[in-house]
Design an enzyme around this catalytic site. Structure first.
Site, PDB file in Angstrom:
ATOM      1  N   CYS A  53      -2.253   9.399   7.338  1.00 63.27           N
ATOM      2  CA  CYS A  53      -2.498   8.975   5.952  1.00 63.27           C
ATOM      3  C   CYS A  53      -3.067   7.559   5.922  1.00 63.27           C
ATOM      4  CB  CYS A  53      -1.225   9.045   5.136  1.00 63.27           C
ATOM      5  SG  CYS A  53      -0.645  10.718   4.884  1.00 63.27           S
ATOM      6  N   SER A  66       0.820  -1.220   0.000  1.00 61.37           N
ATOM      7  CA  SER A  66       0.000   0.000   0.000  1.00 61.37           C
ATOM      8  C   SER A  66       0.849   1.264   0.000  1.00 61.37           C
ATOM      9  CB  SER A  66      -0.938   0.005   1.209  1.00 61.37           C
ATOM     10  OG  SER A  66      -0.200   0.173   2.397  1.00 61.37           O
ATOM     11  N   ASN A  67       2.176   1.157   0.132  1.00 54.03           N
ATOM     12  CA  ASN A  67       3.055   2.335   0.073  1.00 54.03           C
ATOM     13  C   ASN A  67       3.301   2.776  -1.365  1.00 54.03           C
ATOM     14  OD1 ASN A  67       5.234   0.939   2.639  1.00 54.03           O
ATOM     15  ND2 ASN A  67       3.419   2.180   2.885  1.00 54.03           N
ATOM     16  N   ASP A  97       5.151  10.598  10.192  1.00 47.75           N
ATOM     17  CA  ASP A  97       3.718  10.481   9.950  1.00 47.75           C
ATOM     18  C   ASP A  97       2.877  10.502  11.232  1.00 47.75           C
ATOM     19  OD1 ASP A  97       4.369   8.104  11.065  1.00 47.75           O
ATOM     20  OD2 ASP A  97       3.558   6.842   9.480  1.00 47.75           O
ATOM     21  N   CYS A 152     -14.853  -4.125  12.745  1.00 46.55           N
ATOM     22  CA  CYS A 152     -14.436  -2.986  11.919  1.00 46.55           C
ATOM     23  C   CYS A 152     -13.179  -3.442  11.185  1.00 46.55           C
ATOM     24  CB  CYS A 152     -14.204  -1.735  12.779  1.00 46.55           C
ATOM     25  SG  CYS A 152     -12.901  -1.922  13.990  1.00 46.55           S
TER      26      CYS A 152
END
Lengths: 80, 383
Positions: free
Chosen positions: B195, B71-72, B132, B340
């Site tokens: 992010c 996913s990076n 981050d 979730c």
């Protein structure tokens, strides 16, 4: 008195728009503006730490606003 | 000290710098003599490292504890498919060495903490903050203030970015504002998404990280006017920008030592504070067993509709923000399993329903859909 509100980052999501005009009550300090935001957009109350720039200058809560000034909400942003 | 010299290859490589009148070989020499530490080699770190390396910064340190994830690749252009699973600092060093063999790299495959920050950061002329999370941002800022070095800051969220040069000492010895002058204290934990939680448009770190790299180069070479005492904010969606003037906030206590930043940002509770009330849990294996046995139960998914679109396990979608108003859809007389993505929001939903409406039949799916994808159904997309 009206001021022009410009939002960036998460503040845009909370307000639902990046630009809007808001009417605030005297004595027009940024403190009152903050209260206005807390009342109308309770999410800001949770966020607490938002900073403001008025006509592009960073200002603290004691700053007194004038008619039609631009108030930018600077939200904290952490992503990298 | 002997003057820094350049080989023929270097002179050819940097020729487009050397012919800019205000940059010239002096600027290039300052770059080669500089030691820059890049904290975080992700979205912002990618363009930062690529451009600083290409530009010829002599010594670059890279701090990151993470490994490259699939996913990076949507935004971290430093990495390729072959790097997935590798420590980011190793993958970065390999890529950057192939870009410019005239640069020395030092890597720190570790999380920057109050215990190691000063040790790692001392000896660098400048730090570029591409982390981050809030704790590391305050840590980098405070350590730069203590060490008296500039902190070239940038951060991003969805379509929005910010850039500034903090703690810069000008020729008269006047020190400019730092991160705490802008945000004296962090927001409560969990309210400003990272992010990973809130998403980011892939090209944004390319734009903002490139502006950050430009400020690093200006600060090192002394050309132009660095973004000192100013915060640049950018909204890529509306193409709206502002350059806001900042001041030193005289009401703040001077920064003299590093603190516990996890605690400062409310992530780690203060010692006397109670842990959150635990909720009843089921494992993904237990859920899978219930499904196979055809048992009576209700599965509720409290994620957002756009997450449901990515992957789902046949739960009824009731986002966390609407669980109370839609509680009539949640059974009170059979086993209800709530899930979730990771298990955090579903635990919050259970506490809310228990405390407000007196439910006692709610179970949290431990590890959420991520655990289900890992342990039970590998065909599910994770995010």
């Amino acid at each position: 008195m009206n001021v022009r509100l410009i939002a960036f980052g998460i503040a845009k999501d909370i307000i639902g728009s990046n630009k809007t005009v808001v009417e605030i009550d005297p004595p027009y300090k940024l403190t009152q503006f903050r209260e206005y935001l807390f009342l109308n957009y309770p999410e800001f109350k949770k966020l607490q730490k938002i900073s403001f720039a008025v006509d592009q200058d960073y200002q603290l809560d004691s700053y007194v606003l004038s008619e039609n000034q631009e108030v930018v909400i600077i939200p904290p942003v952490s992503g990298g | 000290m002997a003057q820094t010299t350049f080989s023929k290859e270097e002179l050819e490589r940097y020729s487009r710098h050397l012919i800019i009148p205000e940059f010239n070989i002096e600027g290039q020499r300052k770059l080669k003599e500089a030691r820059v530490l890049v904290v975080g080699s992700g979205g912002l770190g990618s363009p930062l490292l690529l451009y600083l390396t290409a530009a010829g910064v002599g010594h670059i340190g890279i701090v990151d504890f993470d490994v490259v994830d699939e996913s990076n690749l949507q935004r971290q252009v430093l990495f390729g498919v072959e790097n997935v699973g590798m420590p980011k600092v190793d993958a970065a060093k390999k890529r950057l060495e192939s870009l410019n063999p005239h640069v020395e790299f030092e890597t720190y495959n570790t999380m920057l903490t109050s215990d190691n920050a000063l040790e790692i950061m001392k000896g660098y002329d400048l730090v570029a903050d591409g982390t981050d999370n809030f704790p590391t941002r305050y840590l980098v800022n405070d350590a730069c203030v203590i060490l008296g070095i500039p902190n070239v800051y940038a951060s991003i969220f969805r379509f929005d970015g910010q850039v500034s040069v903090f703690n810069y000492t000008d020729k008269e010895g006047v020190v400019g504002p730092n991160y705490r002058d802008l945000f004296p204290e962090p927001p409560p934990p969990g309210l400003v998404p990272s992010c990973a939680e809130g998403g980011v448009i892939g090209v944004l770190p390319g734009i903002i990280g490139s502006l950050q790299a430009n400020e690093v180069i200006k600060v090192i070479t002394g050309i132009g006017n660095p973004l000192v005492g100013r915060l640049f904010v950018f909204d890529a969606l509306n193409f709206d920008t502002r350059t806001l003037n900042l001041n030193k906030n005289k009401n703040l206590k001077p920064i003299t030592e590093l603190i516990d930043y996890q605690q400062f940002c409310g992530i780690k509770p203060a010692e006397e504070k109670q842990e959150e009330v635990p909720v009843k849990e089921v494992s993904v294996q237990e859920l899978h067993q219930l499904i196979s046995d055809g048992e009576q139960y209700q599965l509720i998914d409290v994620r957002e509709p756009y997450e449901y679109e990515i992957s789902q396990i046949n739960g009824e979608l009731i986002p966390l923000s609407s669980v109370l108003e839609k509680a009539n859809l949640i059974s009170k007389d059979k086993k209800v399993i709530i899930h979730c993505r990771s298990g955090k929001r579903s635990a919050d939903a259970i506490r809310l329903l228990q405390d407000t409406l007196g439910y006692n039949n709610l179970y949290n799916l431990k590890g959420g859909i991520l655990a289900y994808a890992k342990e039970i159904d590998q065909s599910l997309a994770t995010y």
